[in-house]
Design a protein around this motif. Structure first.
Motif, PDB file in Angstrom:
ATOM      1  N   GLN A  95       0.817  -1.213   0.000  1.00 34.54           N
ATOM      2  CA  GLN A  95       0.000   0.000   0.000  1.00 34.54           C
ATOM      3  C   GLN A  95       0.855   1.269   0.000  1.00 34.54           C
ATOM      4  O   GLN A  95       0.422   2.300  -0.513  1.00 34.54           O
ATOM      5  CB  GLN A  95      -0.913   0.032   1.228  1.00 34.54           C
ATOM      6  N   PHE A  96       2.036   1.198   0.589  1.00 29.69           N
ATOM      7  CA  PHE A  96       2.896   2.376   0.725  1.00 29.69           C
ATOM      8  C   PHE A  96       4.307   2.024   0.266  1.00 29.69           C
ATOM      9  O   PHE A  96       4.949   1.152   0.851  1.00 29.69           O
ATOM     10  CB  PHE A  96       2.934   2.858   2.180  1.00 29.69           C
ATOM     11  N   LEU A  97       4.763   2.707  -0.765  1.00 32.44           N
ATOM     12  CA  LEU A  97       6.120   2.536  -1.279  1.00 32.44           C
ATOM     13  C   LEU A  97       6.840   3.859  -1.076  1.00 32.44           C
ATOM     14  O   LEU A  97       6.639   4.814  -1.823  1.00 32.44           O
ATOM     15  CB  LEU A  97       6.100   2.131  -2.752  1.00 32.44           C
ATOM     16  N   GLU A  98       7.636   3.925  -0.022  1.00 32.00           N
ATOM     17  CA  GLU A  98       8.300   5.161   0.399  1.00 32.00           C
ATOM     18  C   GLU A  98       9.803   5.008   0.182  1.00 32.00           C
ATOM     19  O   GLU A  98      10.507   4.457   1.031  1.00 32.00           O
ATOM     20  CB  GLU A  98       8.002   5.448   1.875  1.00 32.00           C
ATOM     21  N   LEU A  99      10.281   5.480  -0.951  1.00 30.85           N
ATOM     22  CA  LEU A  99      11.704   5.349  -1.308  1.00 30.85           C
ATOM     23  C   LEU A  99      12.343   6.704  -1.561  1.00 30.85           C
ATOM     24  O   LEU A  99      13.394   6.796  -2.191  1.00 30.85           O
ATOM     25  CB  LEU A  99      11.841   4.465  -2.553  1.00 30.85           C
ATOM     26  N   ASP A 100      11.721   7.748  -1.076  1.00 26.44           N
ATOM     27  CA  ASP A 100      12.170   9.106  -1.356  1.00 26.44           C
ATOM     28  C   ASP A 100      13.501   9.431  -0.672  1.00 26.44           C
ATOM     29  O   ASP A 100      13.909   8.766   0.269  1.00 26.44           O
ATOM     30  CB  ASP A 100      11.092  10.109  -0.935  1.00 26.44           C
ATOM     31  N   ARG A 101      14.138  10.491  -1.203  1.00 33.94           N
ATOM     32  CA  ARG A 101      15.371  11.064  -0.661  1.00 33.94           C
ATOM     33  C   ARG A 101      16.501  10.036  -0.531  1.00 33.94           C
ATOM     34  O   ARG A 101      17.132   9.913   0.506  1.00 33.94           O
ATOM     35  CB  ARG A 101      15.099  11.766   0.669  1.00 33.94           C
ATOM     36  N   ASN A 102      16.747   9.333  -1.612  1.00 36.63           N
ATOM     37  CA  ASN A 102      17.848   8.384  -1.705  1.00 36.63           C
ATOM     38  C   ASN A 102      18.617   8.669  -2.988  1.00 36.63           C
ATOM     39  O   ASN A 102      18.579   9.788  -3.487  1.00 36.63           O
ATOM     40  CB  ASN A 102      17.319   6.944  -1.671  1.00 36.63           C
ATOM     41  N   LYS A 103      19.276   7.660  -3.507  1.00 37.06           N
ATOM     42  CA  LYS A 103      20.045   7.808  -4.748  1.00 37.06           C
ATOM     43  C   LYS A 103      19.641   6.733  -5.758  1.00 37.06           C
ATOM     44  O   LYS A 103      20.472   6.228  -6.502  1.00 37.06           O
ATOM     45  CB  LYS A 103      21.540   7.725  -4.436  1.00 37.06           C
ATOM     46  N   PHE A 104      18.360   6.368  -5.764  1.00 32.37           N
ATOM     47  CA  PHE A 104      17.878   5.385  -6.729  1.00 32.37           C
ATOM     48  C   PHE A 104      17.967   5.975  -8.124  1.00 32.37           C
ATOM     49  O   PHE A 104      17.818   7.181  -8.315  1.00 32.37           O
ATOM     50  CB  PHE A 104      16.442   4.959  -6.418  1.00 32.37           C
ATOM     51  N   GLU A 105      18.196   5.098  -9.097  1.00 31.26           N
ATOM     52  CA  GLU A 105      18.346   5.556 -10.479  1.00 31.26           C
ATOM     53  C   GLU A 105      17.710   4.552 -11.426  1.00 31.26           C
ATOM     54  O   GLU A 105      17.180   3.533 -11.007  1.00 31.26           O
ATOM     55  CB  GLU A 105      19.831   5.726 -10.812  1.00 31.26           C
ATOM     56  N   GLY A 106      17.777   4.865 -12.703  1.00 34.64           N
ATOM     57  CA  GLY A 106      17.185   4.001 -13.718  1.00 34.64           C
ATOM     58  C   GLY A 106      15.732   4.363 -13.941  1.00 34.64           C
ATOM     59  O   GLY A 106      15.252   5.410 -13.506  1.00 34.64           O
ATOM     60  N   THR A 107      15.042   3.479 -14.606  1.00 33.07           N
ATOM     61  CA  THR A 107      13.628   3.727 -14.903  1.00 33.07           C
ATOM     62  C   THR A 107      12.741   3.128 -13.816  1.00 33.07           C
ATOM     63  O   THR A 107      13.159   2.252 -13.062  1.00 33.07           O
ATOM     64  CB  THR A 107      13.246   3.125 -16.266  1.00 33.07           C
ATOM     65  N   ILE A 108      11.528   3.618 -13.768  1.00 35.29           N
ATOM     66  CA  ILE A 108      10.517   3.075 -12.863  1.00 35.29           C
ATOM     67  C   ILE A 108       9.895   1.877 -13.577  1.00 35.29           C
ATOM     68  O   ILE A 108       9.330   2.034 -14.661  1.00 35.29           O
ATOM     69  CB  ILE A 108       9.464   4.139 -12.518  1.00 35.29           C
ATOM     70  N   PRO A 109      10.005   0.684 -12.999  1.00 33.29           N
ATOM     71  CA  PRO A 109       9.515  -0.511 -13.701  1.00 33.29           C
ATOM     72  C   PRO A 109       8.010  -0.470 -13.995  1.00 33.29           C
ATOM     73  O   PRO A 109       7.207  -0.100 -13.136  1.00 33.29           O
ATOM     74  CB  PRO A 109       9.828  -1.660 -12.734  1.00 33.29           C
TER      75      PRO A 109
END
Length: 174
Positions: A95-109
């Motif tokens: 229900q909640f995908l909280e991945l903000d304020r990091n260094k993730f990259e690439g495309t959103i699957p």
């Protein structure tokens, strides 16, 4: 011949014991383990993510429902880097995908469009590129989409997202 068979059996058993099990009895553990394996975690935030456990409900930053299904992944602001894996779309109760304020990259699957219970989608202040997948239109429970401050996000916002309560795409070159 008997010695050869004994040697072969011993070698097979030894290799079997030394080879780590890559598949658990819980698909959610497998999904989250695969996600973790692709991440750079300099602060050891995910040290509690033990793939030998029956379910991930005791892991830090994971919340489960009464049926021991993952409903929340809260990894905001932990200095994590890497890419999202398509298998995250198989966390059917998320229900909640909280991945903000990091260094993730690439495309959103695109596969994240299978998260039909998703309410909040927070990927802001990362380094994602490409556009928002049109599959996100399938998420009828979705209320919060915050992907702001991903400088390389491009393309059109899927029409189905225009009706969410909060849609923040500022500073994404949109």
């Amino acid at each position: 011949m008997a010695n050869f068979l004994l040697f072969s059996l011993t070698l097979t058993l030894t290799l079997g014991l030394l080879t780590p099990c890559l598949v658990s009895s819980n698909p959610e553990v497998d999904i989250l383990t695969k996600f973790r394996q692709g991440l750079i975690d300099p602060d050891n935030t995910l040290q509690s993510w033990d793939s030998s456990l029956v379910d991930p409900c005791t892991w830090f930053h994971i919340t489960c429902n009464a049926d021991n299904k993952v409903i929340r992944m809260d990894l905001a602001n932990y200095n994590l880097a890497g890419k999202l894996v398509p298998e995250l779309g198989d966390l059917s109760q998320l229900q909640f995908l909280e991945l903000d304020r990091n260094k993730f990259e690439g495309t959103i699957p695109t596969e994240l469009g299978k998260l039909t219970n998703l309410i909040s989608f927070d990927l802001y202040e990362n380094n994602f590129s490409g556009g928002l997948p049109s599959s996100l239109e399938n998420l009828k429970q979705l209320r919060f989409v915050r992907v702001n401050d991903n400088k390389l996000l491009s393309g059109l916002v899927p029409k189905g997202l225009l009706g969410v309560a909060v849609l923040d795409i500022t500073n994404t070159d949109k």
